[in-house]
Structure formats: structure tokens, C-alpha cells
Design a protein around this motif. Sequence first.
Motif, mmCIF file in Angstrom:
data_model
loop_
_atom_site.group_PDB
_atom_site.id
_atom_site.type_symbol
_atom_site.label_atom_id
_atom_site.label_comp_id
_atom_site.label_asym_id
_atom_site.label_seq_id
_atom_site.Cartn_x
_atom_site.Cartn_y
_atom_site.Cartn_z
ATOM 1 N N SER A 101 0.836 -1.200 0.000
ATOM 2 C CA SER A 101 0.000 0.000 0.000
ATOM 3 C C SER A 101 0.873 1.252 0.000
ATOM 4 C CB SER A 101 -0.925 0.005 1.223
ATOM 5 O OG SER A 101 -1.750 1.153 1.229
ATOM 6 N N ASN A 102 0.791 2.013 -1.083
ATOM 7 C CA ASN A 102 1.512 3.290 -1.179
ATOM 8 C C ASN A 102 0.618 4.377 -1.767
ATOM 9 O OD1 ASN A 102 1.519 2.098 -3.744
ATOM 10 N ND2 ASN A 102 3.473 3.029 -4.325
ATOM 11 N N GLY A 103 -0.694 4.209 -1.568
ATOM 12 C CA GLY A 103 -1.668 5.172 -2.064
ATOM 13 C C GLY A 103 -3.084 4.646 -1.866
ATOM 14 N N GLY A 106 -3.913 0.844 -3.176
ATOM 15 C CA GLY A 106 -3.401 -0.230 -2.340
ATOM 16 C C GLY A 106 -4.319 -0.459 -1.152
ATOM 17 N N TRP A 127 3.238 7.736 0.635
ATOM 18 C CA TRP A 127 2.549 8.166 -0.581
ATOM 19 C C TRP A 127 3.522 8.953 -1.469
ATOM 20 C CZ3 TRP A 127 -3.210 9.508 -0.983
ATOM 21 C CH2 TRP A 127 -3.979 8.532 -0.329
ATOM 22 N N VAL A 152 -0.046 -2.349 -6.612
ATOM 23 C CA VAL A 152 -0.461 -1.449 -7.684
ATOM 24 C C VAL A 152 0.774 -1.087 -8.493
ATOM 25 C CG1 VAL A 152 -1.542 0.748 -8.253
ATOM 26 C CG2 VAL A 152 -2.338 -0.548 -6.258
ATOM 27 N N GLU A 155 0.223 3.764 -9.346
ATOM 28 C CA GLU A 155 -0.689 4.295 -8.326
ATOM 29 C C GLU A 155 -1.286 5.628 -8.791
ATOM 30 O OE1 GLU A 155 -3.128 4.874 -5.866
ATOM 31 O OE2 GLU A 155 -2.005 3.154 -5.077
ATOM 32 N N SER A 157 -3.365 7.651 -7.456
ATOM 33 C CA SER A 157 -3.527 8.741 -6.493
ATOM 34 C C SER A 157 -2.264 9.568 -6.313
ATOM 35 C CB SER A 157 -3.970 8.176 -5.135
ATOM 36 O OG SER A 157 -2.994 7.290 -4.611
#
Length: 405
Positions: A101-103, A106, A127, A152, A155, A157
Motif C-alpha cells: 500500500s503506497n496510495g 493499495g 505516498w 499497484v 498508483e 492517487s
Amino acid sequence: MNTEDFRPEKEVKVFYPPQRVLMGPGPSDTHPRVLNAMARPTLGHLDPVFTEMMEEIKSLMRYAFQTKNRMTFPVSGPGSVGMEMCFVNMIEPGDKVIVCSNGVFGGRMVENVERHGGVAVTVNDKWGEPVDPQKVEDALKKNPDTKIIAFVHAETSTGASSDAKTLCEIARKHDCMTIVDTVTSLGGTPIKVDEWGIDAIYSGSQKCLSCPPGLSPVSFSERVTELVKNRKTKVHSWFMDISLLLNYWGSAARTYHHTAPTNALYALHESLLMLAEEGLEHSWARHRYNYEALKDGFATLGMDYVVAEPYRLPQLNSVFVPAGVDEKEVRRRLLAEYSLEIGAGLGDFAGKVWRFGLMGTSCRVDNVIFCLNALETVLSDMGLKVERGAAAAAAHKSYAAHPMF
């Protein structure tokens, strides 16, 4: 009651949408060829002529994904449905899944794991930064019973690109399967499903493919097909069960599963055909070519990128809003005065960044120059000190210095 009692209070007339220049995070502009394709006569979804077109879509999608996977087809629904199709088919209750998860997106993967009864082990990165492969290695050592790694690739975002090839190599080394989000990357930056060993991948029609929203290209390896066939429990979604869809998208003698959105599939067929005509390498180069010019134009306006250069997506440009600028008012004026749409920040970046899309048909020289001139004018009118004409001049200089090939 009289039927007239249920009429809308407001008079409703034929809807004519304004012509916009779409340079946000999606959708992108739809090419006239694709719009024309949608207007062709509707066929029954089991018509032999239509099923022949379905086979062509599959072959064109295999080219776009760079795969020989038999189970490669478009899901009737947006990219979020493609995402859920991967998770609902591959996860059984209790399965452990490492989610990178980096955004925003994720985070949505974590939601999918938990809603389908899996155990999510989240590997977090800041992020605007890519997924750190070493963190994934460390998480696998702590969780050797992991079944799937999900991440992802692009990403949306933040505009950050992660190293899908390396992450898939790590997964293979630990005997894990992979789920990869390529909603923003398909057609804009390299994706090589077979070479990288991706097991399940999904995308969207409305980004670099320049097709209207509503379809999600997916592809599954034979490992996934066997996994689903040997599940201990039924797939929790009837509609998204790929073992049922095998007889619809994967069989020569098709059986009824659902009524496919025929005209939308005409549009996807045309957009994939256009990608094949242009060539993947040329499309990837075109996105890079226009990004370089947009980037140099932004520099004259004092706009800094969220993502470091090595990890930056050319098709999704996230930049910090200059200090003292009302970011909502800038977006409002661009839309009202120039019919130009750009994107706002999401989640942690809400109110702090703008997202500029250079996707598919929207990724053109004239759009880059138009966007920079409009943005420069609005920022200048709102009191930001800028050199008028400098942004477009910098972009033209970039085009001269960075040929596509």
C-alpha cells in the motif's frame, strides 16, 4: 394515482454534454473512432458475428498485456470490478495476502482481502514513493505461509510507478501468486505479463486506452485457472466466478452467462485496434515524449512533482500546489474558462496536489501546450508571479530536445 404525478418536477430535455479537454486522472478523451464504433448497430451477445469480435478483442488484449494467457478478456464493469474479480476468485477464507500500500488503491486492495475472508498483511510505503521490494522480502520471511502478493503497478492517487518485474520475481521465489493493478499503466508504460510472471492482472478502459469507462481488461495465468478449479469453497460472487466465465469467454461453443455490453465492447475493440496500429513501443514513447514537455513547462511555473523522477509515471503527473494558491479555484476556472479538466488530490494529498493526466488520446502535443498556457494565465491572474509565455516555450524546447525515437 395518476401516472403524471410521478413525472420529474424539473423539465428534462435531451442531454448534450459540453466538449471538454480531459487531462485529469481519468477518464481520458475518447477518440472519434471509438465514439463512432459505439454508434454501430447493436447485436445479440450470442450472435456469431459478435462472438467472432469477442475473439478479436481477446487477441488484441493479449497483445496489450504481452501475454499468451487463454483467460484474457474484458469484465463488464469498471476497473474496480476487475480488481474484485481477481480477489474473489483467488482468495479463500483464512488465506494470507501481502498487500503493498503506497496510495489510495493499495488501500482498496486491503478492503478486498478482508471482505473475502482473507488475512491482509500490509506493507506500507510513503505516498508518492514506489513499493519497496526489500519490505516485501522482509514481510515474506515473517509470513512464510503467504499465498498471494498484491500491489499497484501505477498508483493513480500519486503518480508513482513500482517495479512490477522485481516484485513478481520475489513472489515466484517464495512460491506466491501475484495480483497486479495496471488501471493507469496499460498502454502508457511497459507491462509484460508473461515475461514478468504475473498471475492475475486488471486494468480499465478509460485511461491510456481512451475508451469510455465501464470495462475492465483482465488476464489470468493457467495457475490461477487451476487454483479456482480446485477451490475448497465456492467463489463468493456468481457473476465474477471465472470458472463459469470460461464457458462464455473461453469456449468455442459459448453458453449464456450474462448479457454483455455489446456497444461498449465495440468501443474497446476499436481502441485496442488503434493501440495495435500505433504499436506498444510507439505508445509508450509518445507518453514519455509529452511528459518531458509538460514537466519542463511546470518547472517555469515553480511546480514541484510529488514523485521522484525515476519512479514517475509519464501519464499521471502529480504536482504540489504552489504556496498561497487556491487549488479549487484554479480547477474551477480551468473548467469554466477553458473547458479543461485536471484532477484534485485524494486522501492524504487532498487540497495539496493537482493530478494532470496524459493518457491515450489526451496525450498530444496540442493538449500539453494548451494546458500550460491556460494554467499559466489563470495562475498569473490569481497573483502568482510567472513569466508569461515561458511554460509553452519550455515545452517546445523539450520537444526539440527529446525526439520520440
